[in-house]
Write an enzyme that holds these catalytic residues in place. Structure first.
Site, PDB file in Angstrom:
ATOM      1  N   LYS A 114      36.164   1.429 -40.105  1.00 27.99           N
ATOM      2  CA  LYS A 114      37.157   2.052 -39.220  1.00 27.99           C
ATOM      3  C   LYS A 114      38.378   1.160 -39.080  1.00 27.99           C
ATOM      4  O   LYS A 114      39.517   1.624 -39.171  1.00 27.99           O
ATOM      5  CB  LYS A 114      36.561   2.283 -37.830  1.00 27.99           C
ATOM      6  CG  LYS A 114      35.828   3.576 -37.690  1.00 27.99           C
ATOM      7  CD  LYS A 114      35.093   3.622 -36.370  1.00 27.99           C
ATOM      8  CE  LYS A 114      34.011   4.685 -36.438  1.00 27.99           C
ATOM      9  NZ  LYS A 114      33.005   4.583 -35.405  1.00 27.99           N
TER      10      LYS A 114
ATOM     11  N   GLN B 116      31.390   3.186 -30.032  1.00 28.96           N
ATOM     12  CA  GLN B 116      30.457   3.392 -31.143  1.00 28.96           C
ATOM     13  C   GLN B 116      29.062   3.699 -30.606  1.00 28.96           C
ATOM     14  O   GLN B 116      28.550   3.021 -29.718  1.00 28.96           O
ATOM     15  CB  GLN B 116      30.425   2.138 -32.032  1.00 28.96           C
ATOM     16  CG  GLN B 116      29.546   2.256 -33.260  1.00 28.96           C
ATOM     17  CD  GLN B 116      30.051   3.293 -34.263  1.00 28.96           C
ATOM     18  OE1 GLN B 116      31.247   3.498 -34.399  1.00 28.96           O
ATOM     19  NE2 GLN B 116      29.141   3.946 -34.944  1.00 28.96           N
TER      20      GLN B 116
ATOM     21  N   ASP C 133      36.830  11.066 -30.433  1.00 31.41           N
ATOM     22  CA  ASP C 133      35.529  11.520 -30.931  1.00 31.41           C
ATOM     23  C   ASP C 133      35.238  12.952 -30.500  1.00 31.41           C
ATOM     24  O   ASP C 133      34.275  13.559 -30.985  1.00 31.41           O
ATOM     25  CB  ASP C 133      34.427  10.624 -30.342  1.00 31.41           C
ATOM     26  CG  ASP C 133      33.783   9.734 -31.384  1.00 31.41           C
ATOM     27  OD1 ASP C 133      33.916  10.037 -32.583  1.00 31.41           O
ATOM     28  OD2 ASP C 133      33.154   8.740 -30.986  1.00 31.41           O
TER      29      ASP C 133
HETATM   30  N1  GUN Z   1      27.897   6.780 -34.647  1.00 31.73           N
HETATM   31  C1  GUN Z   1      27.676   7.533 -35.766  1.00 31.73           C
HETATM   32  N2  GUN Z   1      28.632   8.456 -35.905  1.00 31.73           N
HETATM   33  C2  GUN Z   1      29.468   8.318 -34.857  1.00 31.73           C
HETATM   34  C3  GUN Z   1      30.649   8.999 -34.456  1.00 31.73           C
HETATM   35  O1  GUN Z   1      31.137   9.937 -35.077  1.00 31.73           O
HETATM   36  N3  GUN Z   1      31.217   8.554 -33.315  1.00 31.73           N
HETATM   37  C4  GUN Z   1      30.705   7.522 -32.577  1.00 31.73           C
HETATM   38  N4  GUN Z   1      31.330   7.170 -31.463  1.00 31.73           N
HETATM   39  N5  GUN Z   1      29.614   6.867 -32.932  1.00 31.73           N
HETATM   40  C5  GUN Z   1      29.004   7.268 -34.065  1.00 31.73           C
END
Ligand code: GUN
Length: 310
Positions: free
Chosen positions: A63, A107, A130
């Site tokens: 990311k 996350q 998200d």
């Molecule tokens: N963990 C796995 N996929 C995601 C996601 O799309 N967003 C977040 N915040 N955590 C994740």
């Protein structure tokens, strides 16, 4: 727009999520540059990582790299696994109040002592890139303006790239998670699909799947979906990312679909890795630009609007 479809050597064409993500990343880069003068800074995404889950470490590293490659600012908060609820909520409050932050991502999964629903709900919905807060989940149900969940948006976008207009298609989503299954069902519904949301208690799952024009397994069980569950000519969007043992004591990633057999039945299929996975971060970056534009009262940059994201 078939430039993300690749020959597999078998019946099915591969839907190349890496190529799709590269297209979105490139558009985001143009959009970020276009927004920068109005903002007086580049769009900024804050990522909060609690603890040291190895898969999360990999996601977060990717990311950060792709946020910066798109010409945006990446703000990183790494907290120890024993971080208290109050400390985490204070950090989110601080990021909510920071005008130089456009997007906030916590996350997941969080360590067991933290209530993920409560933590996510503390995020300012206009920075919730998200799309997981009640505000944005409700906006999705209502078809109102909001930020959409990244992985399901990526699934719908890939399906549209492969098939064009999805109106009238029968879609079967397997899995009812808040992160993927439920929002995926609603996003395909918004594309005028006829949607079935199947899950672990669904009866006659194989027969139901075999009626799908678009099959979207999001379960997390390697090779659960057999070739006999796939209608000949169907499109398969495999959301599963499962680590399994491979030769030589190594491990490798595989999806929820028995991929080698599915190649002989489906017309299009996403590989794992290289299918849905790369799209999640691409949509996250796009959502960060969208959040930045809306917060600044700016129109969505043309490069972003032209992508026609869900
Ligand atoms: N963990 C796995 N996929 C995601 C996601 O799309 N967003 C977040 N915040 N955590 C994740």
């Amino acid at each position: 727009m078939s430039h993300i479809l690749k020959d597999s050597g078998a019946r099915a064409q591969l839907i190349d999520g890496k190529a799709g993500a590269a297209l979105v990343d490139a558009a985001v880069k143009v959009a970020a540059a276009e927004l920068t003068p109005a903002l007086g800074r580049t769009p900024a995404l804050a990522v909060v990582l609690v603890g040291d889950d190895p898969a999360s470490q990999v996601y977060v590293r990717n990311k950060i790299r792709r946020t910066e490659a798109a010409g945006m600012t990446s703000i990183e908060h790494r907290l120890p696994a024993d971080t208290s609820r109050d400390t985490l909520l204070r950090l989110i409050e601080q990021l909510n109040n920071d005008d130089a932050v456009d997007g906030i991502l916590v996350q997941l999964p969080l360590p067991d002592h933290l209530n993920a629903a409560e933590i996510v709900e503390a995020i300012d919905p206009f920075k919730d890139v998200d799309g997981l807060t009640a505000h944005n989940a409700g906006a999705l149900v209502q078809g109102a303006t909001g930020l959409r969940a990244c992985t399901p948006s990526g699934c719908v976008w890939l399906a549209k790239q492969a098939l064009g207009d999805l109106t009238g298609k029968s879609v079967v989503v397997i899995g009812r998670s808040i992160l993927v299954g439920k929002p995926a069902a609603l996003l395909f519904l918004a594309e005028n699909c006829t949607v079935t949301l199947a899950h672990s208690r669904t009866r006659n799952l194989a027969e139901i799947c075999a009626k799908a024009d678009i099959l979207v397994p999001a379960v997390g069980r390697p090779h659960m979906v057999k070739a006999s569950w796939i209608k000949p000519g169907a499109t398969v969007i495999d959301v599963g990312i499962n680590r399994i043992d491979a030769e030589g004591g190594k491990s490798r990633l595989t999806g929820d679909v028995d991929f080698d057999q599915a190649l002989k039945v489906a017309d299009q299929i996403t590989p794992v890795p290289g299918g849905v996975g790369p799209m999640t971060i691409a949509i996250l970056l796009a959502n960060t630009c969208t959040a930045a534009a809306r917060r600044a009262g700016q129109p969505l940059p043309a490069a972003l609007a032209e992508l026609d994201l869900p």
